[in-house]
Design a protein around this motif. Structure first.
Motif, PDB file in Angstrom:
ATOM      1  N   LYS A 279       0.835  -1.207   0.000  1.00 27.58           N
ATOM      2  CA  LYS A 279       0.000   0.000   0.000  1.00 27.58           C
ATOM      3  C   LYS A 279       0.868   1.256   0.000  1.00 27.58           C
ATOM      4  O   LYS A 279       0.646   2.188  -0.774  1.00 27.58           O
ATOM      5  N   PHE A 280       1.872   1.310   0.885  1.00 29.84           N
ATOM      6  CA  PHE A 280       2.753   2.477   0.948  1.00 29.84           C
ATOM      7  C   PHE A 280       3.551   2.619  -0.351  1.00 29.84           C
ATOM      8  O   PHE A 280       3.759   3.730  -0.837  1.00 29.84           O
ATOM      9  N   PHE A 281       3.999   1.506  -0.894  1.00 26.59           N
ATOM     10  CA  PHE A 281       4.753   1.550  -2.143  1.00 26.59           C
ATOM     11  C   PHE A 281       3.885   2.120  -3.270  1.00 26.59           C
ATOM     12  O   PHE A 281       4.319   2.996  -4.017  1.00 26.59           O
ATOM     13  N   GLN A 282       2.643   1.655  -3.372  1.00 26.48           N
ATOM     14  CA  GLN A 282       1.738   2.150  -4.413  1.00 26.48           C
ATOM     15  C   GLN A 282       1.431   3.633  -4.217  1.00 26.48           C
ATOM     16  O   GLN A 282       1.373   4.391  -5.183  1.00 26.48           O
ATOM     17  N   ASN A 283       1.236   4.049  -2.961  1.00 23.85           N
ATOM     18  CA  ASN A 283       0.930   5.455  -2.685  1.00 23.85           C
ATOM     19  C   ASN A 283       2.090   6.378  -3.036  1.00 23.85           C
ATOM     20  O   ASN A 283       1.886   7.542  -3.357  1.00 23.85           O
ATOM     21  N   ASN A 284       3.308   5.865  -2.962  1.00 18.29           N
ATOM     22  CA  ASN A 284       4.493   6.698  -3.196  1.00 18.29           C
ATOM     23  C   ASN A 284       5.136   6.470  -4.553  1.00 18.29           C
ATOM     24  O   ASN A 284       6.137   7.113  -4.870  1.00 18.29           O
ATOM     25  N   LEU A 285       4.582   5.599  -5.350  1.00 14.01           N
ATOM     26  CA  LEU A 285       5.203   5.233  -6.624  1.00 14.01           C
ATOM     27  C   LEU A 285       5.377   6.428  -7.554  1.00 14.01           C
ATOM     28  O   LEU A 285       6.437   6.598  -8.155  1.00 14.01           O
ATOM     29  N   VAL A 286       4.381   7.271  -7.648  1.00  7.50           N
ATOM     30  CA  VAL A 286       4.479   8.446  -8.529  1.00  7.50           C
ATOM     31  C   VAL A 286       5.624   9.350  -8.086  1.00  7.50           C
ATOM     32  O   VAL A 286       6.414   9.816  -8.914  1.00  7.50           O
ATOM     33  N   TYR A 287       5.739   9.565  -6.778  1.00  7.20           N
ATOM     34  CA  TYR A 287       6.826  10.407  -6.257  1.00  7.20           C
ATOM     35  C   TYR A 287       8.190   9.804  -6.569  1.00  7.20           C
ATOM     36  O   TYR A 287       9.125  10.509  -6.943  1.00  7.20           O
ATOM     37  N   MET A 288       8.301   8.486  -6.404  1.00  8.49           N
ATOM     38  CA  MET A 288       9.574   7.817  -6.671  1.00  8.49           C
ATOM     39  C   MET A 288       9.933   7.888  -8.155  1.00  8.49           C
ATOM     40  O   MET A 288      11.091   8.151  -8.498  1.00  8.49           O
ATOM     41  N   ILE A 289       8.956   7.691  -9.024  1.00  8.06           N
ATOM     42  CA  ILE A 289       9.215   7.753 -10.470  1.00  8.06           C
ATOM     43  C   ILE A 289       9.653   9.151 -10.875  1.00  8.06           C
ATOM     44  O   ILE A 289      10.628   9.312 -11.621  1.00  8.06           O
ATOM     45  N   ILE A 290       8.974  10.160 -10.367  1.00 12.46           N
ATOM     46  CA  ILE A 290       9.349  11.545 -10.700  1.00 12.46           C
ATOM     47  C   ILE A 290      10.755  11.853 -10.196  1.00 12.46           C
ATOM     48  O   ILE A 290      11.553  12.492 -10.898  1.00 12.46           O
TER      49      ILE A 290
ATOM     50  N   MET B 276      10.377   5.385   3.600  1.00 19.58           N
ATOM     51  CA  MET B 276       9.131   4.639   3.482  1.00 19.58           C
ATOM     52  C   MET B 276       9.003   3.653   4.653  1.00 19.58           C
ATOM     53  O   MET B 276       7.915   3.470   5.208  1.00 19.58           O
ATOM     54  N   GLY B 277      10.092   3.031   5.037  1.00 16.86           N
ATOM     55  CA  GLY B 277      10.091   2.143   6.199  1.00 16.86           C
ATOM     56  C   GLY B 277       9.715   2.880   7.470  1.00 16.86           C
ATOM     57  O   GLY B 277       8.948   2.374   8.304  1.00 16.86           O
ATOM     58  N   ILE B 278      10.246   4.093   7.623  1.00 16.09           N
ATOM     59  CA  ILE B 278       9.891   4.914   8.789  1.00 16.09           C
ATOM     60  C   ILE B 278       8.404   5.247   8.757  1.00 16.09           C
ATOM     61  O   ILE B 278       7.722   5.198   9.785  1.00 16.09           O
ATOM     62  N   ASP B 279       7.881   5.579   7.576  1.00 20.36           N
ATOM     63  CA  ASP B 279       6.443   5.843   7.439  1.00 20.36           C
ATOM     64  C   ASP B 279       5.618   4.644   7.892  1.00 20.36           C
ATOM     65  O   ASP B 279       4.613   4.800   8.584  1.00 20.36           O
ATOM     66  N   ILE B 280       6.044   3.454   7.497  1.00 18.90           N
ATOM     67  CA  ILE B 280       5.320   2.237   7.876  1.00 18.90           C
ATOM     68  C   ILE B 280       5.386   2.023   9.391  1.00 18.90           C
ATOM     69  O   ILE B 280       4.377   1.706  10.038  1.00 18.90           O
ATOM     70  N   LEU B 281       6.576   2.214   9.981  1.00 20.46           N
ATOM     71  CA  LEU B 281       6.712   2.070  11.434  1.00 20.46           C
ATOM     72  C   LEU B 281       5.837   3.062  12.181  1.00 20.46           C
ATOM     73  O   LEU B 281       5.186   2.714  13.180  1.00 20.46           O
TER      74      LEU B 281
END
Length: 135
Positions: A6-17, A62-67
């Motif tokens: 879920k976090f990966f999908q939510n941040n995918l656009v930011y990572m690609i940019i 992203m790991g910190i966000d999940i924690l």
């Protein structure tokens, strides 16, 4: 594992940019090198290390966000998009510097200065700070 996806999908656009900005900076850096005829293989090697550091930083945040999400589910702020935006702005600044070396003009820095000035003005109005006394 579901939360990571879920976090990966939510941040995918930011990572690609962010990665696109990195590649644009690398290409503009090569353009500057060829324009100035100042070839240094060490800088090319550092660019790959820079990409790895960016990717590691993004995944660590992203790991910190999940924690944080697990520890405080009510906390809705995610830091990964903020880090990606910050890295992208640094890359944009570097692209502007490369552009200036090749063309003699840096419109990107001028635009970033205008955006910075506008954001400061908005923040000052929100907090009730007088801009004339802020200098």
């Amino acid at each position: 594992m579901d939360i990571f996806v879920k976090f990966f999908q939510n941040n995918l656009v930011y990572m690609i940019i962010t990665i696109i900005m990195y590649f644009c900076d690398t290409v503009s850096g090569f353009a500057k090198v060829f324009y100035k005829k100042n070839y240094q293989s060490e800088k090319a090697r550092k660019s790959f290390s820079k990409l790895l550091v960016f990717i590691c930083t993004i995944f660590a945040v992203m790991g910190i966000d999940i924690l944080i999400h697990y520890s405080y589910p009510a906390f809705k702020v995610q830091f990964c998009p903020v880090i990606c935006i910050a890295i992208s702005l640094v890359e944009l600044t570097s692209i502007g510097e490369n552009l200036e070396e090749v063309t003699g003009t840096n419109y990107i820095t001028d635009i970033l200065k205008y955006i910075n000035k506008t954001i400061k003005s908005i923040v000052n109005k929100l907090i009730g700070k007088d801009e004339k006394n802020d200098k």
